[in-house]
Scaffold this motif. Structure first.
Motif, PDB file in Angstrom:
ATOM      1  N   LEU A 191     -12.804  15.260 -30.287  1.00  0.00           N
ATOM      2  CA  LEU A 191     -13.038  14.236 -29.265  1.00  0.00           C
ATOM      3  C   LEU A 191     -14.267  13.393 -29.587  1.00  0.00           C
ATOM      4  CD1 LEU A 191     -12.471  16.562 -26.161  1.00  0.00           C
ATOM      5  CD2 LEU A 191     -10.763  15.214 -27.415  1.00  0.00           C
ATOM      6  N   HIS A 192     -14.162  12.093 -29.403  1.00  0.00           N
ATOM      7  CA  HIS A 192     -15.234  11.152 -29.733  1.00  0.00           C
ATOM      8  C   HIS A 192     -16.311  11.098 -28.649  1.00  0.00           C
ATOM      9  CE1 HIS A 192     -13.828   8.226 -26.743  1.00  0.00           C
ATOM     10  NE2 HIS A 192     -12.588   8.450 -27.175  1.00  0.00           N
ATOM     11  N   ALA A 239     -13.953   9.812 -34.344  1.00  0.00           N
ATOM     12  CA  ALA A 239     -14.023  11.272 -34.195  1.00  0.00           C
ATOM     13  C   ALA A 239     -13.410  11.962 -35.405  1.00  0.00           C
ATOM     14  CB  ALA A 239     -13.299  11.698 -32.922  1.00  0.00           C
ATOM     15  N   SER A 251     -10.111   8.414 -25.386  1.00  0.00           N
ATOM     16  CA  SER A 251     -10.243   8.560 -23.934  1.00  0.00           C
ATOM     17  C   SER A 251      -9.572   7.358 -23.285  1.00  0.00           C
ATOM     18  CB  SER A 251     -11.716   8.649 -23.525  1.00  0.00           C
ATOM     19  OG  SER A 251     -12.418   7.482 -23.936  1.00  0.00           O
ATOM     20  N   THR A 305     -15.377   6.450 -21.816  1.00  0.00           N
ATOM     21  CA  THR A 305     -15.701   7.850 -22.081  1.00  0.00           C
ATOM     22  C   THR A 305     -14.758   8.723 -21.276  1.00  0.00           C
ATOM     23  OG1 THR A 305     -17.503   9.454 -22.299  1.00  0.00           O
ATOM     24  CG2 THR A 305     -17.473   8.119 -20.281  1.00  0.00           C
ATOM     25  N   TRP A 306     -14.984  10.039 -21.311  1.00  0.00           N
ATOM     26  CA  TRP A 306     -14.022  10.985 -20.758  1.00  0.00           C
ATOM     27  C   TRP A 306     -14.093  11.077 -19.239  1.00  0.00           C
ATOM     28  CZ3 TRP A 306     -10.674  12.025 -24.399  1.00  0.00           C
ATOM     29  CH2 TRP A 306     -11.095  11.864 -25.722  1.00  0.00           C
ATOM     30  N   GLY A 358     -15.888  18.339 -30.395  1.00  0.00           N
ATOM     31  CA  GLY A 358     -16.311  17.002 -29.996  1.00  0.00           C
ATOM     32  C   GLY A 358     -17.759  16.750 -30.337  1.00  0.00           C
ATOM     33  N   GLY A 393     -18.091  13.756 -26.197  1.00  0.00           N
ATOM     34  CA  GLY A 393     -16.911  14.519 -26.605  1.00  0.00           C
ATOM     35  C   GLY A 393     -17.192  16.000 -26.691  1.00  0.00           C
TER      36      GLY A 393
END
Length: 358
Positions: free
Chosen positions: A181-182, A191, A211, A215-216, A252, A256
Motif C-alpha cells: 500500500l502506498h 508502492a 486508494s 489517502t486511505w 505499506g 500505507g
C-alpha cells in the motif's frame, strides 16, 4: 408453510388458462362459455386473496399483492364482454395467446426483481463488512490461468492497481503474496517500486492498489470504500494465481504502513504477516488471529517522528504479545534497500501452517 417463504408468480397456472382459451376458438358458443367460466374463476380467486387464510390458496399458490390485482383485473376485463361479439378465430387465438404471454412476462419481471433484491441484500452485507474493516476474500485454488509479469488489475478506470507475477511462477506451486500500500498522495505504481526489484529473487507475487481518494479511508474517518476495493483486488488475484495461504502479507509505507497495521490486525485470519515501513499509527477495528509483524523507521524521520510513531506502536504490540521484528535505521522518511531485503527475508522464511479455502 415456513415464515418468510417467497412465492413466484404462478405463470404456469395462467399460461395453462391461456392455452385452454386457444382450444376454445372453434366456435363462439364454446368461447362464450370459457369467457364466463374465466370471469367466475378469477373473481373467486380475487375474493380468496383478500382472506388472511387464503392468501396462499392453502399453500398451493400465492394470491396476495399484485397477484391479487392481476386476478381481479382479469375478472373485470372479462365481465365487460357479457355480450360476446362474433369474434373471428384469429381474434380468439390472439386472446388466448395474450393469456399466455402476459403472465409469463410478469413472471420474468418478478424474477428480475427478486434477483435485484438479492444483489441489493448481498451489497448491503458487503458494505457492512467493509465498514468494519473486514476482508472476505481468501486464497483458493485458481480457476483461470494467468501470465507472468506486470499487469493492471482492470477494476477501475481511474484509480486501479497492478499485480506483478515473478518469472518463476508456476500454477501448480503456490507462492507468497504481498499486498503493498502506498503513502498519502501516492499510487499503486509507487508502492510497487518498494519491493518490485525483490519479487523475482524471493518468488513473491506483488499486489498494489490505489486508494479511492488521496489517502486511505481510515485516515479520512472510517473504513469502507478502500476495504471494498482491496477485497475485489484480492478476490481477483486469488482466482488467477496459486497463493500459499500461510504466506499472505500486507505491507505499506507511511500512511500505507499505518493502514497495513490497521487492516492486518483486523484481518489476522487472512494476513499472517504485516510489514510496516515508517508507520504513523494503527487503528484496527478489531483483533483477529495473531499475525507476525515487521516494522522499520528512520531515526531522523521528520514527516512521522519515530518517538511518537513506531516506537509507541512497537511498545503497544509487545504488550499485546505480537511476534515482532523492529528495525530502526539512520535515515529519514524512506525505505532503504537493506530494510526492504530484510523484510522480504523475514516474510518468506516463516510460514505458519495453513490450507486452501475450498
Amino acid at each position: 408453510m415456513s415464515r418468510g417463504k417467497k412465492h413466484p408468480i404462478p405463470a404456469g397456472r395462467s399460461a395453462n388458462v391461456g392455452a385452454l382459451g386457444i382450444t376454445c376458438y372453434s366456435s363462439v358458443s364454446i368461447a362464450r362459455l370459457f369467457n364466463h367460466s374465466f370471469a367466475i374463476s378469477y373473481a373467486l380467486l380475487g375474493v380468496i386473496g383478500l382472506l388472511p387464510l387464503g392468501k396462499t390458496f392453502f399453500g398451493l399458490m400465492p394470491l396476495f399483492g399484485y397477484i391479487f390485482l392481476l386476478n381481479a383485473l382479469a375478472a373485470i376485463a372479462v365481465t365487460q364482454n357479457k355480450n360476446l361479439p362474433d369474434w373471428t378465430r384469429r381474434q380468439l387465438l390472439q386472446f388466448g395467446l395474450t393469456g399466455m404471454i402476459l403472465p409469463l412476462a410478469a413472471s420474468q419481471l418478478s424474477n428480475c426483481q427478486k434477483r435485484n433484491l438479492l444483489v441489493m441484500e448481498s451489497s448491503k452485507q458487503v458494505d457492512s463488512r467493509a465498514a468494519e474493516g473486514q476482508l472476505l476474500s481468501r486464497p483458493t485454488r485458481p480457476t483461470t490461468t494467468a501470465l507472468t509479469g506486470l499487469h493492471p488489475l482492470g477494476l477501475d478506470g481511474q484509480r486501479d492497481g497492478f499485480v506483478y507475477v515473478p518469472e518463476t511462477y508456476q500454477a501448480d506451486q503456490p507462492v507468497p503474496l504481498v499486498l503493498i500500500l502506498h503513502g498519502a498522495g501516492g499510487d499503486a505504481e509507487g508502492a510497487l517500486k518498494i519491493l518490485h526489484h525483490l519479487a523475482n529473487r524471493f518468488g513473491t507475487i506483488l499486489l498494489a492498489v490505489d486508494s479511492r481518494q488521496q489517502t486511505w479511508d481510515i485516515i479520512r474517518g472510517g473504513y469502507g470504500p478502500d476495504i471494498a476495493f482491496i477485497d475485489r483486488a484480492l478476490a481477483q488475484t486469488f482466482s488467477h494465481y496459486a497463493i500459499a495461504p500461510n504466506q499472505v502479507a500486507i505491507a505499506g509505507f507511511s500512511d500505507g504502513a499505518s493502514y497495513a497495521l490497521s487492516v492486518g490486525i483486523t484481518n489476522g485470519e487472512l494476513f499472517n504477516h504485516i510489514i510496516a515501513f515508517s508507520p504513523g499509527f494503527m487503528a484496527p477495528a478489531s483483533q483477529s488471529g495473531k499475525p507476525r509483524v515487521f516494522i522499520s523507521h528512520g531515526k531522523f524521520d521528520t514527516a512521522l517522528p519515530i518517538e511518537r510513531c513506531s516506537r509507541r506502536i512497537v511498545q503497544q504490540l509487545k504488550q499485546a504479545d505480537y511476534d515482532l521484528e523492529y528495525r530502526d535505521f539512520n535515515g529519514f522518511h524512506t525505505v532503504p534497500t537493506a530494510i526492504a531485503e530484510r523484510a522480504m527475508e523475514w516474510f518468506t522464511q516463516s510460514a505458519p501452517d495453513k490450507v486452501f479455502h475450498s
